[in-house]
Design a protein around this motif. Sequence first.
Motif, PDB file in Angstrom:
ATOM      1  N   ARG A 200       7.365 -28.337  21.427  1.00 25.40           N
ATOM      2  CA  ARG A 200       6.639 -27.081  21.177  1.00 25.40           C
ATOM      3  C   ARG A 200       7.592 -25.905  21.247  1.00 25.40           C
ATOM      4  O   ARG A 200       8.710 -26.029  21.744  1.00 25.40           O
ATOM      5  N   ALA A 201       7.138 -24.778  20.723  1.00 25.91           N
ATOM      6  CA  ALA A 201       7.983 -23.593  20.778  1.00 25.91           C
ATOM      7  C   ALA A 201       7.115 -22.345  20.787  1.00 25.91           C
ATOM      8  O   ALA A 201       5.969 -22.358  20.338  1.00 25.91           O
ATOM      9  N   THR A 202       7.682 -21.286  21.348  1.00 25.62           N
ATOM     10  CA  THR A 202       7.039 -19.975  21.310  1.00 25.62           C
ATOM     11  C   THR A 202       7.808 -19.120  20.320  1.00 25.62           C
ATOM     12  O   THR A 202       9.036 -19.036  20.384  1.00 25.62           O
ATOM     13  N   VAL A 203       7.081 -18.523  19.393  1.00 29.93           N
ATOM     14  CA  VAL A 203       7.720 -17.731  18.350  1.00 29.93           C
ATOM     15  C   VAL A 203       7.044 -16.369  18.218  1.00 29.93           C
ATOM     16  O   VAL A 203       5.886 -16.203  18.598  1.00 29.93           O
ATOM     17  N   THR A 204       7.787 -15.424  17.692  1.00 29.65           N
ATOM     18  CA  THR A 204       7.246 -14.086  17.434  1.00 29.65           C
ATOM     19  C   THR A 204       6.239 -14.145  16.289  1.00 29.65           C
ATOM     20  O   THR A 204       6.504 -14.760  15.260  1.00 29.65           O
ATOM     21  N   VAL A 205       5.090 -13.525  16.487  1.00 27.30           N
ATOM     22  CA  VAL A 205       4.150 -13.373  15.374  1.00 27.30           C
ATOM     23  C   VAL A 205       3.882 -11.887  15.170  1.00 27.30           C
ATOM     24  O   VAL A 205       4.090 -11.081  16.079  1.00 27.30           O
ATOM     25  N   ARG A 206       3.432 -11.536  13.974  1.00 27.49           N
ATOM     26  CA  ARG A 206       3.170 -10.140  13.627  1.00 27.49           C
ATOM     27  C   ARG A 206       1.718  -9.982  13.203  1.00 27.49           C
ATOM     28  O   ARG A 206       1.127 -10.920  12.687  1.00 27.49           O
ATOM     29  N   PRO A 207       1.170  -8.784  13.383  1.00 30.40           N
ATOM     30  CA  PRO A 207      -0.182  -8.562  12.853  1.00 30.40           C
ATOM     31  C   PRO A 207      -0.178  -8.822  11.341  1.00 30.40           C
ATOM     32  O   PRO A 207       0.815  -8.518  10.675  1.00 30.40           O
ATOM     33  N   SER A 208      -1.239  -9.391  10.829  1.00 29.77           N
ATOM     34  CA  SER A 208      -1.334  -9.595   9.378  1.00 29.77           C
ATOM     35  C   SER A 208      -1.084  -8.266   8.684  1.00 29.77           C
ATOM     36  O   SER A 208      -1.553  -7.229   9.148  1.00 29.77           O
ATOM     37  N   PRO A 209      -0.324  -8.299   7.583  1.00 30.27           N
ATOM     38  CA  PRO A 209       0.054  -7.025   6.948  1.00 30.27           C
ATOM     39  C   PRO A 209      -1.171  -6.241   6.476  1.00 30.27           C
ATOM     40  O   PRO A 209      -2.086  -6.809   5.889  1.00 30.27           O
ATOM     41  N   GLU A 210      -1.134  -4.933   6.725  1.00 29.22           N
ATOM     42  CA  GLU A 210      -2.213  -4.069   6.237  1.00 29.22           C
ATOM     43  C   GLU A 210      -2.055  -3.822   4.739  1.00 29.22           C
ATOM     44  O   GLU A 210      -3.001  -3.490   4.050  1.00 29.22           O
ATOM     45  N   ARG A 211      -0.821  -3.920   4.302  1.00 30.26           N
ATOM     46  CA  ARG A 211      -0.531  -3.508   2.932  1.00 30.26           C
ATOM     47  C   ARG A 211       0.579  -4.389   2.394  1.00 30.26           C
ATOM     48  O   ARG A 211       1.509  -4.751   3.107  1.00 30.26           O
ATOM     49  N   GLN A 212       0.484  -4.722   1.111  1.00 30.54           N
ATOM     50  CA  GLN A 212       1.555  -5.453   0.429  1.00 30.54           C
ATOM     51  C   GLN A 212       1.877  -4.720  -0.862  1.00 30.54           C
ATOM     52  O   GLN A 212       0.970  -4.424  -1.640  1.00 30.54           O
ATOM     53  N   LEU A 213       3.135  -4.387  -1.073  1.00 32.95           N
ATOM     54  CA  LEU A 213       3.542  -3.710  -2.306  1.00 32.95           C
ATOM     55  C   LEU A 213       4.668  -4.508  -2.954  1.00 32.95           C
ATOM     56  O   LEU A 213       5.756  -4.620  -2.396  1.00 32.95           O
ATOM     57  N   TYR A 214       4.390  -5.093  -4.092  1.00 34.30           N
ATOM     58  CA  TYR A 214       5.384  -5.907  -4.786  1.00 34.30           C
ATOM     59  C   TYR A 214       5.622  -5.351  -6.178  1.00 34.30           C
ATOM     60  O   TYR A 214       4.684  -4.992  -6.872  1.00 34.30           O
ATOM     61  N   ARG A 215       6.877  -5.274  -6.559  1.00 31.95           N
ATOM     62  CA  ARG A 215       7.211  -4.753  -7.887  1.00 31.95           C
ATOM     63  C   ARG A 215       8.340  -5.558  -8.500  1.00 31.95           C
ATOM     64  O   ARG A 215       9.103  -6.220  -7.794  1.00 31.95           O
ATOM     65  N   GLY A 216       8.444  -5.446  -9.817  1.00 31.79           N
ATOM     66  CA  GLY A 216       9.571  -6.037 -10.517  1.00 31.79           C
ATOM     67  C   GLY A 216      10.542  -4.952 -10.956  1.00 31.79           C
ATOM     68  O   GLY A 216      10.134  -3.824 -11.255  1.00 31.79           O
ATOM     69  N   TRP A 217      11.806  -5.290 -10.939  1.00 32.27           N
ATOM     70  CA  TRP A 217      12.849  -4.388 -11.420  1.00 32.27           C
ATOM     71  C   TRP A 217      13.766  -5.158 -12.339  1.00 32.27           C
ATOM     72  O   TRP A 217      13.870  -6.378 -12.236  1.00 32.27           O
ATOM     73  N   SER A 218      14.425  -4.424 -13.216  1.00 36.31           N
ATOM     74  CA  SER A 218      15.364  -5.102 -14.083  1.00 36.31           C
ATOM     75  C   SER A 218      16.745  -4.492 -13.893  1.00 36.31           C
ATOM     76  O   SER A 218      16.895  -3.268 -13.845  1.00 36.31           O
ATOM     77  N   PHE A 219      17.723  -5.370 -13.773  1.00 35.35           N
ATOM     78  CA  PHE A 219      19.113  -4.910 -13.647  1.00 35.35           C
ATOM     79  C   PHE A 219      19.931  -5.529 -14.760  1.00 35.35           C
ATOM     80  O   PHE A 219      19.706  -6.673 -15.138  1.00 35.35           O
ATOM     81  N   PRO A 220      20.887  -4.754 -15.274  1.00 33.25           N
ATOM     82  CA  PRO A 220      21.637  -5.248 -16.426  1.00 33.25           C
ATOM     83  C   PRO A 220      22.418  -6.534 -16.123  1.00 33.25           C
ATOM     84  O   PRO A 220      22.539  -7.388 -16.981  1.00 33.25           O
ATOM     85  N   ARG A 221      22.929  -6.660 -14.926  1.00 34.50           N
ATOM     86  CA  ARG A 221      23.763  -7.821 -14.603  1.00 34.50           C
ATOM     87  C   ARG A 221      23.450  -8.310 -13.197  1.00 34.50           C
ATOM     88  O   ARG A 221      22.912  -7.566 -12.371  1.00 34.50           O
ATOM     89  N   VAL A 222      23.862  -9.518 -12.907  1.00 37.06           N
ATOM     90  CA  VAL A 222      23.745 -10.052 -11.561  1.00 37.06           C
ATOM     91  C   VAL A 222      24.430  -9.122 -10.556  1.00 37.06           C
ATOM     92  O   VAL A 222      23.895  -8.813  -9.493  1.00 37.06           O
ATOM     93  N   ALA A 223      25.620  -8.656 -10.936  1.00 39.19           N
ATOM     94  CA  ALA A 223      26.398  -7.853 -10.001  1.00 39.19           C
ATOM     95  C   ALA A 223      25.667  -6.571  -9.605  1.00 39.19           C
ATOM     96  O   ALA A 223      25.609  -6.218  -8.425  1.00 39.19           O
ATOM     97  N   SER A 224      25.090  -5.889 -10.576  1.00 42.77           N
ATOM     98  CA  SER A 224      24.432  -4.628 -10.215  1.00 42.77           C
ATOM     99  C   SER A 224      23.166  -4.902  -9.416  1.00 42.77           C
ATOM    100  O   SER A 224      22.798  -4.123  -8.527  1.00 42.77           O
ATOM    101  N   GLY A 225      22.510  -6.015  -9.707  1.00 40.71           N
ATOM    102  CA  GLY A 225      21.330  -6.386  -8.925  1.00 40.71           C
ATOM    103  C   GLY A 225      21.681  -6.671  -7.480  1.00 40.71           C
ATOM    104  O   GLY A 225      21.015  -6.210  -6.545  1.00 40.71           O
TER     105      GLY A 225
END
Lengths: 506, 369, 358
Positions: A200-225
């Motif tokens: 068994r183990a004891t681990v940190t838990v967090r309150p369920s998120p009140e808010r989720q914000l997910y977006r997509g972005w585009s970068f010209p190259r792997v390096a700039s991303g």
Amino acid sequence: MMPGRVSTTVPDRIAYARDLWPRGLITLSGGNPAPHQPDAVVWPVSTEEVQDIVRAAARTATPIVPFGAGSGVCGGTLPIKGGIVVDLKRMRAVVEVDAVAGAATVEAGIIGEHLEHELNRRGFTLGHFPSSIMCSTFGGWLAARSAGQFSTRYGKIEDMVRRVSFVDGRGELHSVDASGTPDITQWIVGSEGTLGIITRATVTVRPSPERQLYRGWSFPRVASGCEAIRRLLQRNLRPACVRLYDELDSFLHRGEKDHDEGVPESSGPEAMLEQYLSMLTPTGKSVIGEWKRRAIALALNRPELVNRVAGAVLPYAQKGCLLIVGFEGDKGLCEAEARAATVELERAGGRDLGEGPGLRWLKHRYAVSFRMQKVFDAGAFVDTMEVATSWDKLLDLYRAVREAVSPLAFIMAHFSHAYVDGCSIYFTFAARGANTADAERKYDAIWKAGLTAVTKAGATISHHHGVGLSKAPFMPEEHGAAMEIYRALKNVLDPSGIMNPGKMGL
Amino acid sequence: MSEQTGDGGQAGAGGGGGDGNEAPFWADRLVHAVGAAHVMSENGRALVRPGAPAELVDVMRIAGEVGAAVGIGLGAHNAGGIDVDLSRMCNVLYLDETSLTVTVQCGITVEALEHALGERSLTLGAALPPWSRTRTLGALLAAPRASEASPRTGRFLQSCIGVQALLPDGTEISTRLAPRKATGPDLMHVVLGGRGTLGILSAATVRVQRRQESRAAAAFKLPTLPAALSTARKLIVVGGRPADLAVSGTGTLWLEVDGPAALVAAEVALAERIAREHGGEPVPQTPPPRIKARPHERAVPLETVDSAVLASSLVGDSVRVIAWHPAGACVVDSARAPEPPPADAPALVAALKRRLDPNGRLVAWPGAV
Amino acid sequence: MPSPPDLDTSLTYCTYCPKLCRHTCPVSNAEAKETLTPRDKMATMRLLRRAEVPQTVEQSEPLYGCTGCGACTDFCLHKVEPGQALLRGRAEAERDGRGHPALRDLAARFTAKSTEAARRARAGVSQDKRPTEAQIAFFPGCDAPELAPTMLSLCDRIGAEYVSLADGEHGCGGYPLFAAGQFDAFRLHAERMSRQLAGFARVVVNCPACVWAMRTQYREFGVPLAPAVEHTSEFLEGFVERLPIERRRAAAFYQDPCYLGRWLGVYDAPRRLAKKAVDDVREFSRARNEAECTGGGGLLPTTMPDTAHAIAEHRLTEVRQAKVSTVVTSCPTCKRQLDRDDVHAVDLIELLDEATRK
Ligand SMILES: Cc1cc2nc3c(=O)[nH]c(=O)nc-3n(C[C@H](O)[C@H](O)[C@H](O)COP(=O)(O)OP(=O)(O)OC[C@H]3O[C@@H](n4cnc5c(N)ncnc54)[C@H](O)[C@@H]3O)c2cc1C
Ligand code: SF4
Ligand code: SF4
């Protein structure tokens, strides 16, 4: 001992002779379902029973293989020396959720999805969402240093650990604290059953998120991303998730966007290639018939061609690399972080694609796991190589692995699990052998080439899948002389060498 | 620790060069290894100051050959053995400003390292207490104190991502650098916190922080001490990540936040909201009056902070809870003397010690460094 | 719902699947055994068919560790149906003489139970409610024939006095034979039922598994069935606004029967009805298409009685934690599985009957 919870039947021994190591699937597809069978399987329900089992095994020098849910992808649970498989899934209680301290004490055998569900019912989340959450256990996560899709915010499983209880190879029970000096939890976490059985183990838990914000972005190259991700992290922002797909991965990902239900049609290397090749035709229409079949066969047999063309063409043909960035948690913090991130990502040259790609990813983030079946069904194989290094070496690592694997397999990558000081790269590769033996040979050659390149680049050979059997030969290179410490730990905790023998290069 | 008196004493006796004011017979060999200027020997023991890893390796080899115990750190008072002082090994080996890590020899003091980092607008992290500034990096990593932690990054030793060290038998190890690994146990954690008994840290790679675009401090007065403690704890549990967070025995809560301006404002707003939920009010008094001398300190798990504070010698401004992080906090009490180092290592550490160091070559890190 | 892949493809997908749906399977959750995960049951079936494992009774046993609940299918993006495929595996086992030992004399027991159920249903119903031809007839099923008079008197009270009993020699639609993989016996029984029910225009069946079998599998087996088949809750929903409610229970959980929910898609009708008779209808944290099975399907209570019991106990945990003492369901099998001393499981018919009594 343990009536009804010990088995030596053939069906059980066959069922416990597999994990999700893709090499085993190749063997299986060749008609050999269970080369490594245990002599017995047991299902303890208590720590005391675990101790009894281990003591009995130690007396008779019988190998013990701790078993979570067998979702490991490195052969970690294969009983290569026979012995007893100890399945922990009957030890599955959520012992305590301490809302004040934000901690949960949980038994090792609970299935990940069940644990998250129980925490959610109480208003909490562990924030640990590996793609295998529905088919892996809490103990397995700890044993193999698992990482979830939201690790950038919540940490890998080893970052959440506050206390671990385990039974060592002599049957002795230990309970160690992360605030201890030294931090013994970090000796046990990641030991993949070679030092003891986590109960068994004891681990940190967090309150369920009140808010989720997910977006997509585009970068010209792997390096700039990559550079954009680095800046986010180093400006004290903690996105729940960042995921940057390289050109090929982005391209294939983009193909999925119209499929809101079901498995994206672009499944398996054939389909991936089909899509990819269609892009190379002047009309952009899907290539058809005989030509398509031949092109795909050629591509799987001569992957270097496809990879090279992909490298040369995709950056121009495509609209760049897709980056998914998500924030979650307390409403105020989350919105502020997202605002700050927008400024930062624009400054880094990113183009905002809106919420669409982010929400789509969130919704379909487990779908990719359903692809594997089609690939193996088609007689090919697919596997992933998840490596990590510091930011300054990241792109070198990316190029080195691509270069090493390209002649042997069709390869693509995404960058996820970002840290202030570095990031992991998740390569996916696919290939096909003329027959089972040829496929196995190719499979081994790909890993050898890939991991040799990784160690040469100064990176680690595994960020979260662990070592098991498959990466065992690379352990001396990974740790150098420090392997001596691991062997000393082994000797102290498992003097008779019964715990998961033959694994981890010990 | 039992090895210290038992095995360590035995090794010391085996190598001891007799009594009186004589230098041990092997002092010459040390002089040969590190130069006369860096060896002091008397009363059958020696203090050496190696200037480079190779010299440290030599010292360890000599100690092994003559059977002398090695104590690491100034003032080890290792009777009949060799005290190693790493203060000459204080070079910054590699500052990686892209990854925000620094690889540095472990003899450097926090003060000196912060100075070097400061020139590049970098820091180890705001939350290290003033009384740790004279310690060496090696001390911070090998013999950590509860107060050496921050709400954002946890215990200081969690900032360490790799080490170079010598095992008791002189084997040099160097762990692979990566932000995270899944290649077995994190072997570095045998040496980290090992108080020099399981290995000698010669260099380490630790994360550093860049000075942020904006920074703010805030303070809140809570009606009671328990209300202040709950406020701090709640802030940590819901995911606030201040750079520093302290609660005084009289119920004042201070915090410092940094990062992009939007985030800084939101962090302060969150703290204020939680403080108000607990009946608190913002107060202008910032930052907290610093505790200068090293106080008594104690690590406590987050869930028992209240009882630990209330059980302190006196609940007044001398008592603080600093270094909050998800796994716990540190209660400091400046009215009491610093606690002595722990006498016994956990049984597992002792067992590992017997295996890695059967002759008791390395003796425990002294507490008062 | 998209249709499942063909059997061979289904078996192959499962064989190479990382057990993605295992967390939903009541059987492997209760037993915590890899052998009983949907993946491994399907893989076993495939190995048996390819003769890559011994063709024994023991090796065939995992095929019987399935309640047919469909939870795995709900999660599967390929829409594979282990709950159906495994029954084909059972049929193959029967054919080869390696069927489950506990089902050896099932056909005889089935006939006895089915005729006994018909007798008991008839016993509580007056002669005039047992015509051989009618517009609408009620068929209680073999697990709760005693509900026949209750249902008919409820129908009287709500203005559906025209409902009669679907009387005849047999009181079961044949799902147990189907679930046992005894397909020949099932077809024979379907033909019998087709004759027995020929005089009715609509049959209201209380057992969701039989509703499903009669609606879909009779046809699959080439047996025509004259009456339309519907479930009690679907029929009663038409009266939901006209229920003469006299009394209500304070709180009850609603248990979705797997066949009614996942297989027939009926989630709202029983809820709407239950809400009329219960002040506070509680939802399980996993409800509707994610509802957990109670362990009664697929003949599990016969082949693995302890497991079936453990599954039900697990389902009751939330009810007990919430200190609620009633579970409403709309399936005689679920009711039997969940009924305890401290938790009372009631069928929707009983609930509405009690609520509408003067
Ligand atoms: C489709 C798919 C997606 C995946 N995605 C991710 C992902 O996103 N992130 C990730 O980190 N991993 C991922 N994995 C890998 C795998 O799920 C993880 O390694 C997981 O931690 C294994 O858990 P398990 O319970 O299945 O362990 P098992 O496979 O049963 O065991 C893994 C190892 O740990 C040991 N072990 C298990 N339980 C214990 C215990 N209680 N005490 C001591 N030793 C024990 C075993 O002996 C074995 O060596 C994925 C795997 C698959 C198949
Ligand atoms: S039903 Fe679907 S999810 Fe379940 S094992 Fe089969 S393929 Fe995998
Ligand atoms: S139908 Fe239900 S019992 Fe059968 S395999 Fe699927 S989840 Fe398990």
